[in-house]
Design a protein around this motif. Structure first.
Motif, short mmCIF file in Angstrom:
data_model
loop_
_atom_site.label_atom_id
_atom_site.label_comp_id
_atom_site.label_asym_id
_atom_site.label_seq_id
_atom_site.Cartn_x
_atom_site.Cartn_y
_atom_site.Cartn_z
N CYS A 95 24.79 30.19 41.07
CA CYS A 95 25.03 30.53 39.92
C CYS A 95 24.44 31.84 39.41
O CYS A 95 23.38 31.89 39.31
N ILE A 152 29.47 30.81 41.01
CA ILE A 152 29.77 30.84 39.43
C ILE A 152 29.38 32.41 39.30
O ILE A 152 28.17 32.69 39.85
N ILE A 188 34.30 30.38 37.91
CA ILE A 188 33.91 29.21 38.62
C ILE A 188 34.99 29.10 39.65
O ILE A 188 36.15 29.01 39.35
N GLY A 223 34.58 24.30 41.50
CA GLY A 223 35.19 23.61 40.27
C GLY A 223 35.76 22.35 40.29
O GLY A 223 35.72 21.42 39.29
#
Ligand SMILES: Cc1ncc(COP(=O)(O)O)c(C=O)c1O
Length: 407
Positions: free
Chosen positions: A195, A216, A234, A239
């Motif tokens: 992320c 992400i 995403i 996701g």
């Protein structure tokens, strides 16, 4: 590479023609940028002509819904991802809280995540709270002197228990550009997702998220010439794996899965103005190509201008012995977000700069962990000077002169 036409750029931002802002150079762009006129025009049009519930079968509504869809499609294309992989939320912080909620259900106790102490709290605190669910939280620590994140240290933290690595593309106080593709490849090789907080990077050129490989990628439109929204990319594979955070009947819609609240229709629609602006910039500089090529062209155009203006500022501040420059002193390695520790409270210094027509801020900028780690008292904070591609050479010269007087 074509040089950026700064007059054209500034003509796209009404703030530069605003009488009340004349004589003041804006250097707190990492807090929030000026808004381009394409976004403002769309926002006004939405509020005056389309302020009805979108996606209904009457003209004003149909147009409103279409504009919202276009915003997602066009920004996604500029970033090299599919339309459904891009979604809007109220802010990046809110978005990370929702994502952390999803990961708390996805992960099992005993599994691990990696966070850094270089991040803004938005990409740190929400993840650290997973410890309350029995998730092991490992901290990838910066060098206390330079603020640098060393990938060799990350290697030591990665093992088969790690499911997620959270890190910034660029910290909002250290400014160094982290090697996202390399870090992502390391995380993926260990079986973990990543992320990436791109909030401090995206205003300096939207990245191609497909090329970076990130699962992400987060950034904030209000710091990227747009309205007050958080934008999330995403990737589909992740996701669809994470549990739905929205109404159960929206579970099949990837772009709705991580936005539990209803969207801010007008601001989502107005975000298409960011794409208008990037495209206008490319066209003005003679570029034609696919959306992803346009994204890359504008990125490089902005970066080249910023790097050119940044080096003299870095030289001016790194020469002083009463100032500690956080992060690299070479412009190529960093964003034009320059934090200075002064060994005294920074905010009064920012107030003094205001008297010289410089708008800058002082404080911890929610990067409390990074300042602590570098031995800087967050209560004293840092003076932060941040600019973007619309900043002129004359403004940087004026800033350097003001710093000479005040610091
Ligand atoms: C690097 C960074 N990440 C995240 C955030 C949080 O963004 P938002 O205000 O959209 O929640 C900020 C805001 O200052 C930031 O600078």
């Amino acid at each position: 590479m074509t040089a950026l036409d700064i007059d054209f750029v500034r003509a796209q931002f009404p703030a530069f023609a605003e009488p009340s802002l004349q004589g003041q150079a804006f250097f707190e762009n990492a807090g929030g940028s000026y808004t381009c006129r394409q976004v403002i025009d769309r926002l006004i049009r939405f509020y005056t002509q389309r302020k009805v519930q979108p996606y209904a079968p009457y003209e004003a509504s149909r147009l409103g819904g279409e504009e919202m869809d276009k915003a997602r499609a066009r920004l996604a294309a500029l970033m090299g991802v599919a339309t459904d992989e891009l979604s809007f939320g109220p802010s990046t912080t809110q978005n990370t809280y929702v994502l952390a909620q999803a990961f708390s259900k996805f992960m099992k106790p005993g599994e691990a995540i990696i966070v850094t102490n270089q991040d803004h709290e938005a990409n740190s605190g929400p993840w650290r709270r997973l410890a309350e669910e029995g998730i092991e939280v490992r901290e990838w620590q910066i060098d206390p002197q330079t603020g640098h994140l060393d990938t060799a240290q990350l290697e030591n933290l990665l093992d088969e228990k790690v499911r997620l690595v959270c890190f910034p593309h660029c910290s909002n106080v250290v400014g160094e550009i982290n090697p996202v593709a390399e870090i992502t490849a390391m995380a993926h090789a260990a079986g973990a997702f990543v992320c990436v907080d791109g909030v401090s990077y995206a205003p300096h050129g939207l990245p191609n998220v497909d090329e970076l490989g990130a699962d992400i990628y987060l950034f904030s439109a209000y710091k990227t010439y747009g309205p007050h929204q958080g934008i999330m990319v995403i990737r589909k594979a992740l996701g669809e794996l994470l549990p739905n955070q929205a109404h159960y009947f929206n579970a099949d819609s990837l772009y709705k899965r991580f936005t539990p609240a209803g969207p801010d229709h007008a601001q989502v629609a107005a975000s298409a103005g960011m794409a208008d602006y990037f495209e206008a910039l490319a066209a003005h500089h003679g570029h034609a190509g696919t959306a992803a090529e346009t994204g890359a062209f504008v990125h490089d155009l902005m970066r080249a201008h910023e790097v050119k203006l940044l080096q003299p500022l870095l030289d001016a501040v790194s020469d002083r012995n009463n100032v500690r420059l956080l992060g690299p002193s070479r412009a190529e390695n960093r964003a034009p977000t320059v934090a200075l520790s002064l060994n005294r409270a920074a905010e009064p210094v920012a107030a003094q700069l205001a008297e010289f027509g410089i708008m800058a801020g002082g404080g911890d900028f929610y990067a409390v962990r990074a300042l602590d780690a570098m031995g800087i008292d967050p209560a004293e904070g840092v003076l932060r000077i941040s600019f973007t591609h619309y900043t002129s050479e004359a403004e940087v010269a004026k800033l350097i002169e003001a710093l000479d007087r005040v610091v």
